[in-house]
Design a protein around this motif. Structure first.
Motif, PDB file in Angstrom:
ATOM      1  N   LYS A 175     -19.176  -3.797   1.456  1.00 53.31           N
ATOM      2  CA  LYS A 175     -18.411  -4.556   0.472  1.00 53.31           C
ATOM      3  C   LYS A 175     -17.259  -3.706  -0.048  1.00 53.31           C
ATOM      4  O   LYS A 175     -16.145  -4.187  -0.246  1.00 53.31           O
ATOM      5  CB  LYS A 175     -19.322  -4.992  -0.688  1.00 53.31           C
ATOM      6  N   GLU A 176     -17.535  -2.424  -0.251  1.00 55.43           N
ATOM      7  CA  GLU A 176     -16.493  -1.499  -0.694  1.00 55.43           C
ATOM      8  C   GLU A 176     -15.316  -1.485   0.298  1.00 55.43           C
ATOM      9  O   GLU A 176     -14.143  -1.509  -0.094  1.00 55.43           O
ATOM     10  CB  GLU A 176     -17.076  -0.083  -0.848  1.00 55.43           C
ATOM     11  N   VAL A 177     -15.635  -1.453   1.572  1.00 49.52           N
ATOM     12  CA  VAL A 177     -14.594  -1.431   2.606  1.00 49.52           C
ATOM     13  C   VAL A 177     -13.668  -2.636   2.460  1.00 49.52           C
ATOM     14  O   VAL A 177     -12.434  -2.500   2.500  1.00 49.52           O
ATOM     15  CB  VAL A 177     -15.234  -1.402   4.022  1.00 49.52           C
ATOM     16  N   ILE A 178     -14.264  -3.794   2.244  1.00 50.56           N
ATOM     17  CA  ILE A 178     -13.490  -5.028   2.108  1.00 50.56           C
ATOM     18  C   ILE A 178     -12.730  -5.060   0.783  1.00 50.56           C
ATOM     19  O   ILE A 178     -11.560  -5.453   0.726  1.00 50.56           O
ATOM     20  CB  ILE A 178     -14.416  -6.266   2.184  1.00 50.56           C
ATOM     21  N   ASP A 179     -13.393  -4.618  -0.279  1.00 54.61           N
ATOM     22  CA  ASP A 179     -12.748  -4.619  -1.598  1.00 54.61           C
ATOM     23  C   ASP A 179     -11.490  -3.756  -1.584  1.00 54.61           C
ATOM     24  O   ASP A 179     -10.450  -4.131  -2.126  1.00 54.61           O
ATOM     25  CB  ASP A 179     -13.704  -4.083  -2.672  1.00 54.61           C
ATOM     26  N   ILE A 180     -11.602  -2.583  -0.965  1.00 58.48           N
ATOM     27  CA  ILE A 180     -10.450  -1.683  -0.900  1.00 58.48           C
ATOM     28  C   ILE A 180      -9.336  -2.297  -0.066  1.00 58.48           C
ATOM     29  O   ILE A 180      -8.157  -2.231  -0.419  1.00 58.48           O
ATOM     30  CB  ILE A 180     -10.865  -0.306  -0.324  1.00 58.48           C
ATOM     31  N   LEU A 181      -9.702  -2.906   1.030  1.00 52.48           N
ATOM     32  CA  LEU A 181      -8.691  -3.540   1.876  1.00 52.48           C
ATOM     33  C   LEU A 181      -7.912  -4.591   1.081  1.00 52.48           C
ATOM     34  O   LEU A 181      -6.683  -4.663   1.160  1.00 52.48           O
ATOM     35  CB  LEU A 181      -9.367  -4.190   3.095  1.00 52.48           C
ATOM     36  N   GLU A 182      -8.641  -5.371   0.291  1.00 53.29           N
ATOM     37  CA  GLU A 182      -7.995  -6.398  -0.531  1.00 53.29           C
ATOM     38  C   GLU A 182      -7.086  -5.773  -1.588  1.00 53.29           C
ATOM     39  O   GLU A 182      -6.000  -6.264  -1.871  1.00 53.29           O
ATOM     40  CB  GLU A 182      -9.057  -7.279  -1.206  1.00 53.29           C
ATOM     41  N   LEU A 183      -7.575  -4.677  -2.150  1.00 53.08           N
ATOM     42  CA  LEU A 183      -6.809  -3.956  -3.169  1.00 53.08           C
ATOM     43  C   LEU A 183      -5.501  -3.423  -2.561  1.00 53.08           C
ATOM     44  O   LEU A 183      -4.427  -3.501  -3.165  1.00 53.08           O
ATOM     45  CB  LEU A 183      -7.704  -2.832  -3.684  1.00 53.08           C
ATOM     46  N   TYR A 184      -5.581  -2.899  -1.345  1.00 51.75           N
ATOM     47  CA  TYR A 184      -4.395  -2.418  -0.634  1.00 51.75           C
ATOM     48  C   TYR A 184      -3.415  -3.558  -0.371  1.00 51.75           C
ATOM     49  O   TYR A 184      -2.213  -3.434  -0.603  1.00 51.75           O
ATOM     50  CB  TYR A 184      -4.792  -1.812   0.715  1.00 51.75           C
ATOM     51  N   LYS A 185      -3.961  -4.643   0.139  1.00 54.95           N
ATOM     52  CA  LYS A 185      -3.122  -5.790   0.491  1.00 54.95           C
ATOM     53  C   LYS A 185      -2.348  -6.273  -0.732  1.00 54.95           C
ATOM     54  O   LYS A 185      -1.149  -6.515  -0.677  1.00 54.95           O
ATOM     55  CB  LYS A 185      -4.010  -6.912   1.050  1.00 54.95           C
ATOM     56  N   LYS A 186      -3.077  -6.376  -1.840  1.00 56.36           N
ATOM     57  CA  LYS A 186      -2.473  -6.819  -3.094  1.00 56.36           C
ATOM     58  C   LYS A 186      -1.340  -5.867  -3.500  1.00 56.36           C
ATOM     59  O   LYS A 186      -0.249  -6.303  -3.873  1.00 56.36           O
ATOM     60  CB  LYS A 186      -3.565  -6.796  -4.171  1.00 56.36           C
ATOM     61  N   THR A 187      -1.592  -4.579  -3.384  1.00 57.30           N
ATOM     62  CA  THR A 187      -0.584  -3.603  -3.778  1.00 57.30           C
ATOM     63  C   THR A 187       0.661  -3.702  -2.899  1.00 57.30           C
ATOM     64  O   THR A 187       1.784  -3.728  -3.393  1.00 57.30           O
ATOM     65  CB  THR A 187      -1.161  -2.172  -3.678  1.00 57.30           C
ATOM     66  N   VAL A 188       0.448  -3.764  -1.602  1.00 55.58           N
ATOM     67  CA  VAL A 188       1.579  -3.798  -0.677  1.00 55.58           C
ATOM     68  C   VAL A 188       2.396  -5.074  -0.868  1.00 55.58           C
ATOM     69  O   VAL A 188       3.616  -5.055  -0.870  1.00 55.58           O
ATOM     70  CB  VAL A 188       1.084  -3.660   0.779  1.00 55.58           C
ATOM     71  N   GLU A 189       1.691  -6.189  -1.079  1.00 57.73           N
ATOM     72  CA  GLU A 189       2.412  -7.445  -1.229  1.00 57.73           C
ATOM     73  C   GLU A 189       3.067  -7.569  -2.604  1.00 57.73           C
ATOM     74  O   GLU A 189       4.187  -8.043  -2.720  1.00 57.73           O
ATOM     75  CB  GLU A 189       1.474  -8.624  -0.954  1.00 57.73           C
ATOM     76  N   GLU A 190       2.382  -7.091  -3.629  1.00 62.01           N
ATOM     77  CA  GLU A 190       2.903  -7.285  -4.985  1.00 62.01           C
ATOM     78  C   GLU A 190       3.849  -6.189  -5.445  1.00 62.01           C
ATOM     79  O   GLU A 190       4.626  -6.388  -6.375  1.00 62.01           O
ATOM     80  CB  GLU A 190       1.736  -7.426  -5.972  1.00 62.01           C
ATOM     81  N   GLU A 191       3.784  -5.029  -4.838  1.00 63.68           N
ATOM     82  CA  GLU A 191       4.698  -3.961  -5.231  1.00 63.68           C
ATOM     83  C   GLU A 191       5.841  -3.796  -4.221  1.00 63.68           C
ATOM     84  O   GLU A 191       6.983  -3.613  -4.596  1.00 63.68           O
ATOM     85  CB  GLU A 191       3.960  -2.615  -5.357  1.00 63.68           C
ATOM     86  N   VAL A 211     -18.038   3.562  11.998  1.00 65.21           N
ATOM     87  CA  VAL A 211     -18.743   2.456  12.650  1.00 65.21           C
ATOM     88  C   VAL A 211     -17.721   1.370  12.979  1.00 65.21           C
ATOM     89  O   VAL A 211     -17.681   0.835  14.080  1.00 65.21           O
ATOM     90  CB  VAL A 211     -19.860   1.898  11.731  1.00 65.21           C
ATOM     91  N   TYR A 212     -16.919   1.064  11.977  1.00 62.29           N
ATOM     92  CA  TYR A 212     -15.775   0.182  12.242  1.00 62.29           C
ATOM     93  C   TYR A 212     -14.666   0.466  11.240  1.00 62.29           C
ATOM     94  O   TYR A 212     -14.884   1.097  10.211  1.00 62.29           O
ATOM     95  CB  TYR A 212     -16.165  -1.305  12.242  1.00 62.29           C
ATOM     96  N   THR A 213     -13.470  -0.015  11.572  1.00 56.33           N
ATOM     97  CA  THR A 213     -12.287   0.203  10.746  1.00 56.33           C
ATOM     98  C   THR A 213     -11.624  -1.127  10.434  1.00 56.33           C
ATOM     99  O   THR A 213     -11.421  -1.941  11.335  1.00 56.33           O
ATOM    100  CB  THR A 213     -11.289   1.111  11.489  1.00 56.33           C
ATOM    101  N   PHE A 214     -11.320  -1.329   9.159  1.00 56.45           N
ATOM    102  CA  PHE A 214     -10.468  -2.458   8.792  1.00 56.45           C
ATOM    103  C   PHE A 214      -9.054  -1.943   8.587  1.00 56.45           C
ATOM    104  O   PHE A 214      -8.844  -0.791   8.196  1.00 56.45           O
ATOM    105  CB  PHE A 214     -10.967  -3.151   7.516  1.00 56.45           C
ATOM    106  N   THR A 215      -8.083  -2.808   8.849  1.00 55.38           N
ATOM    107  CA  THR A 215      -6.696  -2.375   8.799  1.00 55.38           C
ATOM    108  C   THR A 215      -5.824  -3.453   8.190  1.00 55.38           C
ATOM    109  O   THR A 215      -6.205  -4.628   8.157  1.00 55.38           O
ATOM    110  CB  THR A 215      -6.192  -2.077  10.230  1.00 55.38           C
ATOM    111  N   MET A 216      -4.680  -3.044   7.688  1.00 55.77           N
ATOM    112  CA  MET A 216      -3.651  -4.046   7.381  1.00 55.77           C
ATOM    113  C   MET A 216      -2.415  -3.660   8.164  1.00 55.77           C
ATOM    114  O   MET A 216      -2.019  -2.508   8.220  1.00 55.77           O
ATOM    115  CB  MET A 216      -3.365  -4.164   5.887  1.00 55.77           C
TER     116      MET A 216
END
Length: 480
Positions: A175-191, A211-216
């Motif tokens: 869940k942390e992995v996904i939460d951080i990804l969302e936090l990043y996305k928000k920052t990149v899009e909103e800033e 084990v796996y990597t999420f990316t934007m």
RNA sequence: GGGAGCGUGGUCUAGCUUGGUAUGAUUCUGCGUUUGGGACGCAGAGGUCGCGCGUUCAAAUCUCGCCGCUCCCA
């Protein structure tokens, strides 16, 4: 005359040269005396500080704290997780001497801090009560780049943040992995006003040791994809070799579940490429070091006095409203020169104040992103600046988003794939689960799987490479 | 790993073939006139010609070596 002060090539004609000229001439960076290293000048660093402060707020709000780690990592630690080390080894800088004396154990200049951080975590963590541990480091990482280097995108040392978390169970870590990804996305899009596509990396492209990597990912104007941030689920791959263990509520000792994640100053590179134009930088208002520049224009000493007074008043008011404003009252330069200079530097909003404006109790707004000018009454100016900056951000984001959408395309055949790739598209194509296909596609076209989005399941098409039944429909592109 | 090119004030550059102490622009400083889309005049500042050995009365220029950078091909 004077044209050579600005960017001398068109973004659409020589993208690479345009990029280099833009970052240097706008004074964001300069080259360091060592190949592959750059110097951040105040305007460049200010953008990084804005990104940093925005992320720090979000990290803090979600229970993360900042720490600081040393740059040197002993070889013995770095080699503890074999895959991880093998992945980084070719680009590690080594310190082998202190003064004239040889060191016993070589020291690596950190390419990333997992191994060092987790050695410490194993000391700090004893019980389930110590978890979750959520810590972030703002630092630099060093990875020797021998290939063509490019400011912000490929340098041998880069500024970044690396977050590391430790959890009692797999679900919470994931869940942390996904939460951080969302936090990043928000920052990149909103800033930064850059639209991104999020999803998983393929097995081949994931972080070594994860084990796996999420990316934007985002698409640059030259048709190459830029990885803007990653968030890794490490499972117990590191907790085992590094003995990151805890006693659970039943006093059973077990290995912890970990994540790591990071964004770097690459974000700045992406921002420059996505928004810039033939005149130079176009800065998104929320990270611009200066958001509003005021240019006084006058012909006589009498006008000058009046206009300077009004400029000063406007400056004060905007400052009180926490707008980053600068009045350009350099006397040796004509307004035309100033216009060009601030445009090259990408300042989002310019306010011109001249005698004609004053007569009508107004000023002139000139917007950088679309180069539109119009009149604005001095009454209510602050509110108008605030809303204008928001509007500029929204315009920039939606323009970029439209381009991203227009340039994303689905194909069914390898031929179409190659054709669209040459047009600089982000391509959604079906592929089977044989890793050889992905490898061969990369060898033949230099395009790789950038991101596997959550809606990419597809078992009813044919793999573009081998024509077997597909398993998914990921996004392909050439990457930076 | 293979190939090509380049290195001259802060920046860009001429000169190199045919040796004689470096050209122009820009930048910078001062003064004056200018100021609604890259102003102008005058005066001034700024160079170990990448580094080293050699040839020569004399080297940015010729020989050799080294260093650095850029691009192309594997």
């Amino acid at each position: 005359m004077g044209k050579e002060i600005g960017v001398t090539v068109k973004k659409s004609e020589d993208f690479s040269e345009w990029y280099t000229q833009t970052v240097i001439k706008s004074e964001l960076v300069d080259y360091a005396p060592v190949k592959g290293l750059i110097v951040l000048r105040p305007d460049g660093y200010s953008i990084w500080e804005s990104i940093k402060s925005s992320l720090d707020k979000k990290f803090a709000a979600t229970g993360h704290r900042n720490g600081f780690l040393p740059t040197l990592i002993p070889e013995s630690l770095l080699t503890k997780e074999k895959d991880h080390f093998a992945g980084f080894n070719p680009e590690v800088f080594w310190v082998t001497k202190s003064g004239e004396g040889e060191l016993g154990d070589r020291l690596a200049l950190r390419p990333t801090s997992e191994t060092l951080a987790y050695t410490l975590f194993s000391k700090w963590i004893r019980s389930w009560r110590d978890l979750p541990l959520k810590i972030n480091f703002w630092n630099t990482a060093l990875r020797a780049e021998i290939k063509a280097t490019k400011p912000f995108l490929r340098t041998s040392e880069f500024l970044w943040q690396e977050g590391h978390t430790v959890h009692t169970n797999s679900d919470e870590a994931q869940k942390e992995v996904i939460d951080i990804l969302e936090l990043y996305k928000k920052t990149v899009e909103e800033e930064l006003a850059i639209p991104v596509i999020t999803g998983k990396k393929s097995e081949k492209e994931k972080f070594v040791g994860a084990v796996y990597t999420f990316t934007m990912e985002s698409l640059m104007p030259d048709g190459k994809a830029l990885q803007m941030g990653t968030s890794h689920f490490l499972g117990q791959n590191f907790s085992k070799p590094f003995e990151v263990k805890f006693a659970d509520k039943e006093n059973v000792e077990s290995y912890a579940w970990q994540t790591s994640w990071g964004v770097s100053w690459r974000l700045i590179g992406g921002m420059i490429m996505v928004h810039g134009d033939d005149k130079g930088l176009v800065l998104p208002p929320r990270v611009a070091p200066i958001q509003v520049v005021v240019i006084p224009i006058y012909y006589s000493d009498e006008d000058r006095e009046k206009i300077e007074k009004v400029s000063k008043e406007i400056e004060e008011k905007l400052k009180n409203a926490e707008i980053r404003v600068q009045v350009d009252n350099r006397e040796e330069l004509k307004p035309g020169f100033k216009f060009n200079e601030w445009e090259m530097k990408g300042i989002p909003l310019r306010i011109e104040i001249g005698p004609k404006d004053l007569e009508k109790n107004q000023v002139t707004f000139a917007r950088r992103h679309n180069r539109q000018k119009d009149d604005q009454a001095i009454t209510g100016l602050v509110e108008r600046v605030v809303s204008e900056l928001d509007k500029i951000h929204n315009d920039m984001f939606s323009d970029a988003k439209k381009i991203l959408e227009d340039r994303t395309i689905e194909v069914e055949t390898y031929n179409d794939f190659k054709t669209e790739l040459e047009k600089g598209r982000l391509i959604k194509a079906p592929i089977c689960d044989n890793p050889k296909c992905e490898e061969e596609i990369k060898e033949e076209t230099s395009a790789d799987v950038r991101v596997i989005t959550s809606d990419s399941d597809d078992t009813s098409s044919k793999c573009i490479k081998c024509s077997d039944q597909s398993t998914s429909r990921p996004l392909f592109a050439r990457g930076y």
